[in-house]
Structure formats: C-alpha cells, structure tokens
Design a protein around this motif. Structure first.
Motif, PDB file in Angstrom:
ATOM      1  N   ASP A  67      43.268  -6.096  -7.604  1.00 44.98           N
ATOM      2  CA  ASP A  67      42.438  -6.792  -8.497  1.00 44.98           C
ATOM      3  C   ASP A  67      43.734  -6.706  -9.883  1.00 44.98           C
ATOM      4  O   ASP A  67      43.695  -5.736 -10.520  1.00 44.98           O
ATOM      5  N   PRO A  69      43.138  -8.621 -13.354  1.00 39.77           N
ATOM      6  CA  PRO A  69      42.518  -9.636 -14.516  1.00 39.77           C
ATOM      7  C   PRO A  69      43.884  -9.514 -15.523  1.00 39.77           C
ATOM      8  O   PRO A  69      44.447  -8.258 -15.883  1.00 39.77           O
ATOM      9  N   GLY A 123      40.550 -15.622  -6.668  1.00 35.01           N
ATOM     10  CA  GLY A 123      41.161 -15.477  -8.224  1.00 35.01           C
ATOM     11  C   GLY A 123      40.309 -16.449  -8.960  1.00 35.01           C
ATOM     12  O   GLY A 123      39.331 -17.489  -8.494  1.00 35.01           O
ATOM     13  N   LYS A 132      41.855 -13.734 -13.225  1.00 36.15           N
ATOM     14  CA  LYS A 132      41.823 -12.580 -12.463  1.00 36.15           C
ATOM     15  C   LYS A 132      42.292 -13.115 -10.999  1.00 36.15           C
ATOM     16  O   LYS A 132      41.885 -14.096 -10.549  1.00 36.15           O
TER      17      LYS A 132
END
Length: 140
Positions: A67, A69, A123, A132
């Motif tokens: 993940d 961001p 995303g 993200k």
C-alpha cells in the motif's frame, strides 16, 4: 546491492560481492511513479496476507500486498498513472513489474514471477497530487 528493475543492468560479473534486495517489490512501482511524476513524500506499508491455509511468517504460500499513498510533485490523474505503469510493465520492466486491472485476491499471485504486480483497479487519486497505489507480490 542490486534491485531488479532499478539498477540490475549495472551488474558486472567481475564484482566479488553481490546482493539483491530481498523485498524487490518495494522498488518497481514507486520508481515508475517517481520517474514520471516525482514523489515528494510517501508512506509504504506491506501487509502479509494470512488465510487458514497460509503460514503467518514467510511460509511457502505467503503472498503480500503493498500500500503506497504518496504526494506527487507533478499533478496527475490516476488514469495517467495507470497508463504509464502499464506501458512500463510491457516495456522496460517487462517480467519485473506486472500490471492487472482485474478484481484479484492474494491466492492469484502464488508463484508469480513478477517482483510486484500493480493493481490498477485498487488504487485511487484523492486529488491531483495525492494518490494511493496498490501492488501485489509473492513473498517467496
């Protein structure tokens, strides 16, 4: 230290000591984004997926998700980011960076050859400079 998709072409067989980064997944997606849009800052988290049949620590069937961001230097629509990642996965990082827009789950990446597979459908862009990104990888 070599990372596939980042500096692996600098390898020279005359080198006496060579090391490859264990978590190869950490580099290809952010490298593509940084090279094309610039990353001012980001916070990467990796999550090891655990199911009833998977071991909790790096077992032979351990698949994980990244993940990421990040705050971009250049404004970009998520559509543009997906386009650049797809082109790179089919060009200079073919075989290293995968790309999927399908709805997928962790078991779909067992024994996947890619260092990381960008998940285009997972995303989101929160605004023109903050996105993200999600990417899957087989931890083994």
């Amino acid at each position: 230290m070599f990372v596939m998709g980042v500096n692996h072409k600098k390898y020279d067989n005359s080198l006496k000591i060579v090391s490859f980064l264990h978590h190869q997944l950490l580099r290809p997606p952010p490298k593509v984004i940084h090279d094309n849009f610039g990353i001012i800052e980001g916070l990467m988290a990796t999550v090891h997926i655990i199911t009833a049949t998977q071991k909790t620590v790096d077992g032979p069937s351990s698949v994980s998700i990244m993940d990421l961001p990040c705050h971009l230097e250049k404004a970009a629509m998520y559509y543009d980011i997906k386009k650049v990642v797809k082109q790179t996965s089919e060009g200079p990082l073919k075989g290293i960076l995968g790309y999927t827009k399908d709805q997928v789950v962790s078991c779909g990446f067992h024994s996947d050859i890619h260092s990381s597979t960008f998940h285009a459908g997972a995303g989101i862009d929160l605004n023109d400079n903050f996105v993200k990104l999600i990417s899957w990888y087989d931890n083994e």
